[in-house]
Design a protein around this motif. Structure first.
Motif, short mmCIF file in Angstrom:
data_model
loop_
_atom_site.label_atom_id
_atom_site.label_comp_id
_atom_site.label_asym_id
_atom_site.label_seq_id
_atom_site.Cartn_x
_atom_site.Cartn_y
_atom_site.Cartn_z
N SER A 135 0.82 -1.21 0.00
CA SER A 135 0.00 0.00 0.00
C SER A 135 0.86 1.26 0.00
O SER A 135 0.53 2.25 -0.67
N ASP A 136 1.99 1.23 0.72
CA ASP A 136 2.92 2.37 0.72
C ASP A 136 3.44 2.63 -0.69
O ASP A 136 3.53 3.78 -1.14
N ALA A 137 3.81 1.57 -1.39
CA ALA A 137 4.33 1.72 -2.75
C ALA A 137 3.26 2.26 -3.69
O ALA A 137 3.53 3.12 -4.54
N ASP A 143 0.60 9.45 -5.54
CA ASP A 143 1.04 10.83 -5.29
C ASP A 143 1.64 11.48 -6.54
O ASP A 143 1.58 12.70 -6.69
N ARG A 144 2.19 10.67 -7.43
CA ARG A 144 2.82 11.20 -8.64
C ARG A 144 1.83 11.42 -9.77
O ARG A 144 2.18 12.00 -10.80
N ALA A 164 -7.95 5.67 -6.72
CA ALA A 164 -7.15 6.37 -7.73
C ALA A 164 -7.94 7.51 -8.37
O ALA A 164 -7.39 8.61 -8.60
N ARG A 165 -9.22 7.30 -8.64
CA ARG A 165 -10.03 8.38 -9.21
C ARG A 165 -10.21 9.50 -8.20
O ARG A 165 -10.20 10.69 -8.56
N GLN A 166 -10.38 9.15 -6.93
CA GLN A 166 -10.51 10.19 -5.91
C GLN A 166 -9.23 11.02 -5.79
O GLN A 166 -9.29 12.18 -5.38
N ARG A 167 -8.10 10.45 -6.15
CA ARG A 167 -6.84 11.18 -6.16
C ARG A 167 -6.60 11.89 -7.50
O ARG A 167 -5.56 12.52 -7.68
N GLY A 168 -7.54 11.75 -8.44
CA GLY A 168 -7.44 12.49 -9.69
C GLY A 168 -6.72 11.79 -10.82
O GLY A 168 -6.45 12.42 -11.87
N LEU A 169 -6.40 10.51 -10.68
CA LEU A 169 -5.71 9.80 -11.75
C LEU A 169 -6.67 9.34 -12.83
O LEU A 169 -7.87 9.18 -12.58
N ASP A 233 1.07 4.69 -16.74
CA ASP A 233 2.24 4.96 -15.90
C ASP A 233 2.52 3.83 -14.92
O ASP A 233 3.66 3.64 -14.50
N PHE A 234 1.49 3.09 -14.55
CA PHE A 234 1.68 1.91 -13.70
C PHE A 234 0.42 1.06 -13.78
O PHE A 234 -0.59 1.46 -14.36
N VAL A 235 0.52 -0.13 -13.16
CA VAL A 235 -0.55 -1.12 -13.22
C VAL A 235 -0.82 -1.65 -11.82
O VAL A 235 0.11 -1.83 -11.02
#
Length: 413
Positions: A135-137, A143-144, A164-169, A233-235
């Motif tokens: 979860s930390d990773a 954050d990015r 992820a959507r709540q963080r805007g990704l 950017d990641f999976v």
């Protein structure tokens, strides 16, 4: 039980920690050893895909404060893995060479993410979620910002998608099912969750598999079974979990969909018990073995196993229960419905405030309340009673649910 006995618990999980606490609460004065592979003391996992991964919680939800284990004489061994068990000598071997002799043994080793064995599966940026470290990773990657492909539309996939959507990704979900959560909820309720995510801008590629992850050292693209390519950017891969039963199998315990235990959580080997995600327990109410991978099950099974280690012979008969929070939609699911005939709605699913009932014949086998609270008890009574239930009354908002449970004979516990 005497103060000379040693009870070993392998798995410093919620189930393991609550079992250790219960042994002391019940007056056991012998040695209690709690072995955990992670460096963290026992914690609860639900927040790892929700507020913790979003950075809204500063620390995991620990089962006990840091001083609890020493204060209660519990020998907590963190960063240690049990690699062998010998039922004949009653010993557990740890990865540092130590051998622990036990009078009673409890396995609470949990589950681990199912891995996706495809080309590119070992690229950087391909994440799984089980531990605080995972979860930390993920939180660092959220954050990015950027874009993420979520492979899988089960509970972990759906909750990480929401976070992820709540963080805007930007989020794309790829899954072979026709709707999210189809295996557990079916097409009607799965369609509700599909719409919830789509309304918040999630791209849903359902009915599609994943062929490969591609990139130069780190994942940059996902190639789908239809030949498409998704830049990312990641999976995050969330395709289910497997019970950690390797230790049990090497020790000669009966296994199947987990470590097989009876209604008292006793394994096929005397004085060895199992609880939590790893245990496939014969359930008295359902008359069949069930393995439940949820917080409530671990919370309740651990103490029952501990009391039975002390000779209580207490059956574990709690009905399966779990919950999920995605965006502003909270739900609780009660029961067990491997099959059903129909779903009856109490309220309008489009309002995101309703109760759904799964029925087999004229009996309620499961219920899910969405943004409706304090109704788990009457839903449980409807399930346990097994009496005939009228669809129209189930759907009638003017009929109090508590009264409905009583009318349909819901006096059973």
């Amino acid at each position: 039980m005497t103060a000379k006995q040693t009870f070993v618990i392998v798995g410093a999980s919620l189930a393991g920690a609550k079992a250790a606490q219960t042994l002391r609460d019940e007056g056991f004065e012998g040695r209690v050893v709690l072995v955990g592979a992670e460096a963290e003391r026992p914690y609860e996992r639900p927040s790892l895909s929700k507020d913790y991964v979003r950075g809204e919680a500063g620390a995991p939800v620990y089962v006990h404060d840091e001083a609890f284990y020493a204060d209660h004489g519990i020998d907590l061994r963190l960063g240690r893995t049990a690699v062998e068990m010998d039922a004949a000598t009653r010993e557990v071997a740890l990865d540092d060479g130590e051998r622990l002799r036990y009078d009673r043994l409890l396995l609470t080793t949990g589950a681990e993410p199912r891995r996706l064995a495809i080309p590119g599966g070992d690229l950087d940026g391909v994440h799984y979620l089980r531990t605080v470290g995972d979860s930390d990773a993920l939180r660092e990657r959220l954050d990015r910002g950027g874009s993420v492909v979520v492979v899988g539309a089960g509970w972990i996939g759906a909750e990480i998608t929401a976070s992820a959507r709540q963080r805007g990704l930007e989020v794309t979900v790829v899954a072979p099912e026709a709707v999210p959560l189809e295996r557990v909820l079916g097409s009607e309720l799965g369609g509700v969750y599909r719409d919830i995510h789509a309304e918040r801008g999630v791209r849903m590629l359902l009915g599609s598999g994943v062929e490969a992850f591609e990139g130069d050292g780190a994942v940059e693209r996902v190639r789908t079974s239809g030949g498409g390519q998704l830049e990312c950017d990641f999976v995050l891969v969330g395709i289910g979990a497997l019970p950690r039963m390797q230790l049990a199998a090497r020790g000669g315990l009966a296994t199947g969909n987990g470590v097989l235990v009876d209604e008292h959580l006793q394994t096929s080997v005397p004085d060895v018990f199992a609880a939590g995600d790893v245990a496939c327990a014969r359930h008295p109410f359902y008359g069949r073995p069930i393995r439940v991978e949820h917080w409530d099950n671990a919370l309740r099974q651990g103490p029952v196993a501990a009391r039975n280690m002390l000779g209580a012979e207490e059956p574990y008969d709690s009905l399966p229960y779990f919950y999920s929070d995605q965006y502003d939609v909270g739900m609780e699911y009660t029961g067990f419905a491997p099959s059903w005939d129909r779903v009856v709605f109490r309220g309008d699913p489009a309002s995101r405030e309703f109760i759904a009932f799964w029925l087999a014949g004229d009996r309620v086998v499961a219920g899910m309340n969405v943004n409706v609270w304090d109704v788990v008890d009457p839903i449980q009574r409807l399930i346990r009673d097994r009496s005939s239930v009228d669809d129209q009354r189930l759907a009638d908002l003017d009929m109090p649910l508590e009264q409905l449970a009583q009318l349909d004979g819901g006096a059973a516990a």
